[in-house]
Scaffold this motif. Structure first.
Motif, PDB file in Angstrom:
ATOM      1  N   ALA A 128     -55.623  29.025  -4.898  1.00 16.85           N
ATOM      2  CA  ALA A 128     -54.294  29.495  -5.285  1.00 16.85           C
ATOM      3  C   ALA A 128     -54.421  30.534  -6.403  1.00 16.85           C
ATOM      4  CB  ALA A 128     -53.450  28.321  -5.763  1.00 16.85           C
ATOM      5  N   TYR A 129     -53.560  31.501  -6.385  1.00 16.27           N
ATOM      6  CA  TYR A 129     -53.541  32.549  -7.404  1.00 16.27           C
ATOM      7  C   TYR A 129     -53.430  31.923  -8.792  1.00 16.27           C
ATOM      8  CZ  TYR A 129     -52.069  36.530 -10.156  1.00 16.27           C
ATOM      9  OH  TYR A 129     -51.986  37.493 -11.122  1.00 16.27           O
ATOM     10  N   GLY A 130     -54.291  32.341  -9.685  1.00 17.00           N
ATOM     11  CA  GLY A 130     -54.255  31.844 -11.047  1.00 17.00           C
ATOM     12  C   GLY A 130     -55.054  30.565 -11.263  1.00 17.00           C
ATOM     13  N   PHE A 131     -55.595  30.009 -10.200  1.00 20.12           N
ATOM     14  CA  PHE A 131     -56.341  28.754 -10.303  1.00 20.12           C
ATOM     15  C   PHE A 131     -57.770  28.913  -9.795  1.00 20.12           C
ATOM     16  CE2 PHE A 131     -51.942  27.430 -10.252  1.00 20.12           C
ATOM     17  CZ  PHE A 131     -51.914  26.430 -11.208  1.00 20.12           C
ATOM     18  N   GLY A 132     -58.323  30.111  -9.916  1.00 15.16           N
ATOM     19  CA  GLY A 132     -59.641  30.411  -9.356  1.00 15.16           C
ATOM     20  C   GLY A 132     -60.742  29.500  -9.844  1.00 15.16           C
ATOM     21  N   ALA A 133     -60.844  29.298 -11.153  1.00  8.37           N
ATOM     22  CA  ALA A 133     -61.914  28.456 -11.698  1.00  8.37           C
ATOM     23  C   ALA A 133     -61.735  27.008 -11.278  1.00  8.37           C
ATOM     24  CB  ALA A 133     -61.943  28.567 -13.214  1.00  8.37           C
ATOM     25  N   TYR A 134     -60.510  26.517 -11.328  1.00  2.00           N
ATOM     26  CA  TYR A 134     -60.234  25.139 -10.910  1.00  2.00           C
ATOM     27  C   TYR A 134     -60.591  24.954  -9.438  1.00  2.00           C
ATOM     28  CZ  TYR A 134     -57.634  20.990  -9.531  1.00  2.00           C
ATOM     29  OH  TYR A 134     -57.289  19.774  -9.017  1.00  2.00           O
ATOM     30  N   CYS A 135     -60.117  25.860  -8.593  1.00  2.00           N
ATOM     31  CA  CYS A 135     -60.396  25.756  -7.158  1.00  2.00           C
ATOM     32  C   CYS A 135     -61.886  25.889  -6.868  1.00  2.00           C
ATOM     33  CB  CYS A 135     -59.592  26.787  -6.375  1.00  2.00           C
ATOM     34  SG  CYS A 135     -57.814  26.464  -6.386  1.00  2.00           S
ATOM     35  N   ALA A 136     -62.569  26.771  -7.584  1.00  2.00           N
ATOM     36  CA  ALA A 136     -64.016  26.914  -7.409  1.00  2.00           C
ATOM     37  C   ALA A 136     -64.729  25.610  -7.750  1.00  2.00           C
ATOM     38  CB  ALA A 136     -64.542  28.048  -8.282  1.00  2.00           C
ATOM     39  N   SER A 137     -64.284  24.943  -8.804  1.00  2.00           N
ATOM     40  CA  SER A 137     -64.914  23.676  -9.179  1.00  2.00           C
ATOM     41  C   SER A 137     -64.656  22.603  -8.134  1.00  2.00           C
ATOM     42  CB  SER A 137     -64.430  23.208 -10.559  1.00  2.00           C
ATOM     43  OG  SER A 137     -63.097  22.732 -10.508  1.00  2.00           O
ATOM     44  N   LYS A 138     -63.483  22.603  -7.555  1.00  2.00           N
ATOM     45  CA  LYS A 138     -63.176  21.615  -6.519  1.00  2.00           C
ATOM     46  C   LYS A 138     -63.914  21.936  -5.221  1.00  2.00           C
ATOM     47  CE  LYS A 138     -60.648  18.923  -8.944  1.00  2.00           C
ATOM     48  NZ  LYS A 138     -60.998  17.522  -9.161  1.00  2.00           N
ATOM     49  N   HIS A 139     -64.098  23.225  -4.903  1.00  5.94           N
ATOM     50  CA  HIS A 139     -64.936  23.602  -3.759  1.00  5.94           C
ATOM     51  C   HIS A 139     -66.354  23.077  -3.989  1.00  5.94           C
ATOM     52  CE1 HIS A 139     -62.355  26.254  -1.373  1.00  5.94           C
ATOM     53  NE2 HIS A 139     -61.943  26.844  -2.481  1.00  5.94           N
ATOM     54  N   ALA A 140     -66.867  23.245  -5.200  1.00  8.85           N
ATOM     55  CA  ALA A 140     -68.216  22.775  -5.525  1.00  8.85           C
ATOM     56  C   ALA A 140     -68.313  21.259  -5.390  1.00  8.85           C
ATOM     57  CB  ALA A 140     -68.591  23.203  -6.940  1.00  8.85           C
ATOM     58  N   LEU A 141     -67.316  20.549  -5.854  1.00 11.86           N
ATOM     59  CA  LEU A 141     -67.321  19.090  -5.746  1.00 11.86           C
ATOM     60  C   LEU A 141     -67.302  18.661  -4.283  1.00 11.86           C
ATOM     61  CD1 LEU A 141     -67.361  16.437  -7.284  1.00 11.86           C
ATOM     62  CD2 LEU A 141     -64.861  16.524  -7.340  1.00 11.86           C
ATOM     63  N   GLU A 142     -66.519  19.344  -3.462  1.00 13.26           N
ATOM     64  CA  GLU A 142     -66.498  19.061  -2.020  1.00 13.26           C
ATOM     65  C   GLU A 142     -67.900  19.228  -1.426  1.00 13.26           C
ATOM     66  OE1 GLU A 142     -64.012  18.054   0.050  1.00 13.26           O
ATOM     67  OE2 GLU A 142     -62.479  17.990  -1.521  1.00 13.26           O
ATOM     68  N   GLY A 143     -68.588  20.316  -1.826  1.00 18.15           N
ATOM     69  CA  GLY A 143     -69.930  20.565  -1.327  1.00 18.15           C
ATOM     70  C   GLY A 143     -70.919  19.505  -1.766  1.00 18.15           C
ATOM     71  N   ILE A 144     -70.838  19.076  -3.014  1.00 17.11           N
ATOM     72  CA  ILE A 144     -71.727  18.024  -3.513  1.00 17.11           C
ATOM     73  C   ILE A 144     -71.466  16.715  -2.793  1.00 17.11           C
ATOM     74  CG2 ILE A 144     -72.190  16.567  -5.528  1.00 17.11           C
ATOM     75  CD1 ILE A 144     -71.987  19.160  -7.202  1.00 17.11           C
ATOM     76  N   ALA A 145     -70.213  16.385  -2.614  1.00 14.89           N
ATOM     77  CA  ALA A 145     -69.874  15.133  -1.910  1.00 14.89           C
ATOM     78  C   ALA A 145     -70.388  15.170  -0.477  1.00 14.89           C
ATOM     79  CB  ALA A 145     -68.365  14.912  -1.931  1.00 14.89           C
ATOM     80  N   ALA A 146     -70.225  16.295   0.196  1.00 20.32           N
ATOM     81  CA  ALA A 146     -70.723  16.421   1.577  1.00 20.32           C
ATOM     82  C   ALA A 146     -72.243  16.318   1.606  1.00 20.32           C
ATOM     83  CB  ALA A 146     -70.259  17.747   2.180  1.00 20.32           C
ATOM     84  N   GLY A 147     -72.906  16.950   0.650  1.00 18.98           N
ATOM     85  CA  GLY A 147     -74.360  16.878   0.577  1.00 18.98           C
ATOM     86  C   GLY A 147     -74.853  15.461   0.342  1.00 18.98           C
ATOM     87  N   CYS A 148     -74.177  14.728  -0.525  1.00 25.06           N
ATOM     88  CA  CYS A 148     -74.537  13.337  -0.780  1.00 25.06           C
ATOM     89  C   CYS A 148     -74.338  12.484   0.468  1.00 25.06           C
ATOM     90  CB  CYS A 148     -73.703  12.774  -1.926  1.00 25.06           C
ATOM     91  SG  CYS A 148     -74.132  13.425  -3.540  1.00 25.06           S
ATOM     92  N   ALA A 149     -73.249  12.715   1.168  1.00 21.55           N
ATOM     93  CA  ALA A 149     -72.981  11.957   2.392  1.00 21.55           C
ATOM     94  C   ALA A 149     -74.057  12.207   3.435  1.00 21.55           C
ATOM     95  CB  ALA A 149     -71.597  12.310   2.940  1.00 21.55           C
ATOM     96  N   MET A 150     -74.480  13.456   3.554  1.00 18.40           N
ATOM     97  CA  MET A 150     -75.516  13.789   4.548  1.00 18.40           C
ATOM     98  C   MET A 150     -76.859  13.186   4.172  1.00 18.40           C
ATOM     99  SD  MET A 150     -74.812  17.713   5.477  1.00 18.40           S
ATOM    100  CE  MET A 150     -73.161  18.299   5.689  1.00 18.40           C
ATOM    101  N   SER A 151     -77.183  13.158   2.895  1.00 16.50           N
ATOM    102  CA  SER A 151     -78.490  12.646   2.484  1.00 16.50           C
ATOM    103  C   SER A 151     -78.564  11.134   2.551  1.00 16.50           C
ATOM    104  CB  SER A 151     -78.834  13.135   1.078  1.00 16.50           C
ATOM    105  OG  SER A 151     -77.976  12.566   0.130  1.00 16.50           O
ATOM    106  N   SER A 152     -77.431  10.458   2.635  1.00 18.79           N
ATOM    107  CA  SER A 152     -77.442   8.991   2.686  1.00 18.79           C
ATOM    108  C   SER A 152     -77.562   8.450   4.107  1.00 18.79           C
ATOM    109  CB  SER A 152     -76.171   8.438   2.038  1.00 18.79           C
ATOM    110  OG  SER A 152     -75.035   8.722   2.831  1.00 18.79           O
ATOM    111  N   ARG A 153     -77.559   9.333   5.064  1.00 17.45           N
ATOM    112  CA  ARG A 153     -77.639   8.874   6.469  1.00 17.45           C
ATOM    113  C   ARG A 153     -79.037   8.680   6.922  1.00 17.45           C
ATOM    114  NH1 ARG A 153     -72.836  12.672   8.837  1.00 17.45           N
ATOM    115  NH2 ARG A 153     -71.276  11.700   7.552  1.00 17.45           N
TER     116      ARG A 153
END
Length: 74
Positions: free
Chosen positions: A49-74
């Motif tokens: 969203a406009y004006g929330f670039g850093a916040y959204c980037a951090s949440k994109h990063a968290l999504e990626g970390i969570a997905a990576g953790c899920a994949m490595s636990s299989r």
């Protein structure tokens, strides 16, 4: 966006969540306990969203970390 603001947001939303998850995983391994770790994100992890670039980037990063953790636990 000032780098110090982005760094602070990432410290809060990404690195602290990762540090807590790592502590919990260590406890699971030490006690030979099974369990799940839930990462809490927001729609900011899916959209930017406009004006929330850093916040959204951090949440994109968290999504990626969570997905990576899920994949490595299989």
């Amino acid at each position: 966006m000032p780098a110090d603001v982005v760094r602070r947001i990432f410290d809060t939303n990404v690195f602290s969540s990762l540090a807590i998850a790592q502590r919990v995983v260590r406890k699971f391994l030490e006690s030979k306990t099974r369990g799940r770790i839930l990462f809490v994100s927001s729609m900011g992890g899916m959209l930017t969203a406009y004006g929330f670039g850093a916040y959204c980037a951090s949440k994109h990063a968290l999504e990626g970390i969570a997905a990576g953790c899920a994949m490595s636990s299989r």
